[in-house]
Motif scaffolding. Sequence first.
Motif, PDB file in Angstrom:
ATOM      1  N   ASN A  14       0.777  -1.026  -0.004  1.00  0.00           N
ATOM      2  CA  ASN A  14      -0.126  -0.016  -0.118  1.00  0.00           C
ATOM      3  C   ASN A  14       0.770   1.213  -0.237  1.00  0.00           C
ATOM      4  N   LEU A  15       2.110   1.139  -0.350  1.00  0.00           N
ATOM      5  CA  LEU A  15       3.054   2.510  -0.251  1.00  0.00           C
ATOM      6  C   LEU A  15       3.298   2.690  -1.806  1.00  0.00           C
ATOM      7  N   ASN A  16       2.231   2.625  -2.700  1.00  0.00           N
ATOM      8  CA  ASN A  16       2.547   2.860  -4.310  1.00  0.00           C
ATOM      9  C   ASN A  16       2.742   4.296  -4.674  1.00  0.00           C
ATOM     10  N   HIS A  17       2.454   5.467  -3.830  1.00  0.00           N
ATOM     11  CA  HIS A  17       2.394   6.561  -4.257  1.00  0.00           C
ATOM     12  C   HIS A  17       3.272   7.443  -3.327  1.00  0.00           C
ATOM     13  N   CYS A  18       3.695   8.467  -3.831  1.00  0.00           N
ATOM     14  CA  CYS A  18       4.534   9.553  -2.963  1.00  0.00           C
ATOM     15  C   CYS A  18       3.896   9.973  -1.539  1.00  0.00           C
ATOM     16  N   ARG A  19       2.533  10.151  -1.812  1.00  0.00           N
ATOM     17  CA  ARG A  19       1.721  10.772  -0.592  1.00  0.00           C
ATOM     18  C   ARG A  19       1.558   9.690   0.383  1.00  0.00           C
ATOM     19  N   THR A  20       1.346   8.479  -0.118  1.00  0.00           N
ATOM     20  CA  THR A  20       1.265   7.257   1.100  1.00  0.00           C
ATOM     21  C   THR A  20       2.550   7.167   1.630  1.00  0.00           C
ATOM     22  N   ALA A  66       3.160   9.778   4.173  1.00  0.00           N
ATOM     23  CA  ALA A  66       2.108   9.546   5.222  1.00  0.00           C
ATOM     24  C   ALA A  66       2.758   8.659   6.245  1.00  0.00           C
ATOM     25  N   GLU A  67       3.357   7.442   5.742  1.00  0.00           N
ATOM     26  CA  GLU A  67       3.823   6.689   6.796  1.00  0.00           C
ATOM     27  C   GLU A  67       5.053   7.229   7.415  1.00  0.00           C
ATOM     28  N   ARG A 112       3.863   9.105  10.250  1.00  0.00           N
ATOM     29  CA  ARG A 112       3.858   8.587  11.363  1.00  0.00           C
ATOM     30  C   ARG A 112       4.612   7.903  12.283  1.00  0.00           C
ATOM     31  N   CYS A 161      10.311  11.224  -5.412  1.00  0.00           N
ATOM     32  CA  CYS A 161       9.274  11.859  -4.646  1.00  0.00           C
ATOM     33  C   CYS A 161       9.688  13.068  -3.784  1.00  0.00           C
TER      34      CYS A 161
END
Length: 184
Positions: A71-77, A80-81, A84, A170
Amino acid sequence: MRQIALLVSAAALSLVLAGCNAGASARGGVEQVGAGLGDAVTAPLDDLNLRRQEIPTVLLQAESNPYDLRNLNHCRTIAAEIARLDEALGPDTDAPPSQDGSYLSERAADAAASATLGAVRDAVTDFIPARSWVRRLTGADAHSKHVQSAIQAGLRRRAFLKGVGMQRNCAPPAAPAGFVPRRG
């Protein structure tokens, strides 16, 4: 006896700060001591394993699989990780220094407050006979090692994710600060 001397020294430094132009800084230091005093005085509860430091979920996840990219396919994800992880670990070493405009007196007050709390914590925990054995027998030592392991895993994961973000072009914070994505 040494702890009492440290405590008196830290309190004297706080009073000196209060007497000079750093009244607000000294008040901040006193408030910091007040806020941390409860934890310092109850430090033996940690040694007896009656109180445990909570390990944030993001660090437990990093400990179990620091190189997970699901679920880390995009720069924004990715960003976000990393956010965190930053929340659990504090800012990364590549983060620019805070331009908070703090004065030397504020930093001195922080140092005095930390010294005071450290002296209180040391004085209180010195009353536990055979402290290292007590920590081992109660499981507090094992929990402390688990906390440190989770922190190290979180640091590895954050570095890994920033490398992945850089490889995927990114922009920061999904990549190291200072990285400039290629246009194209």
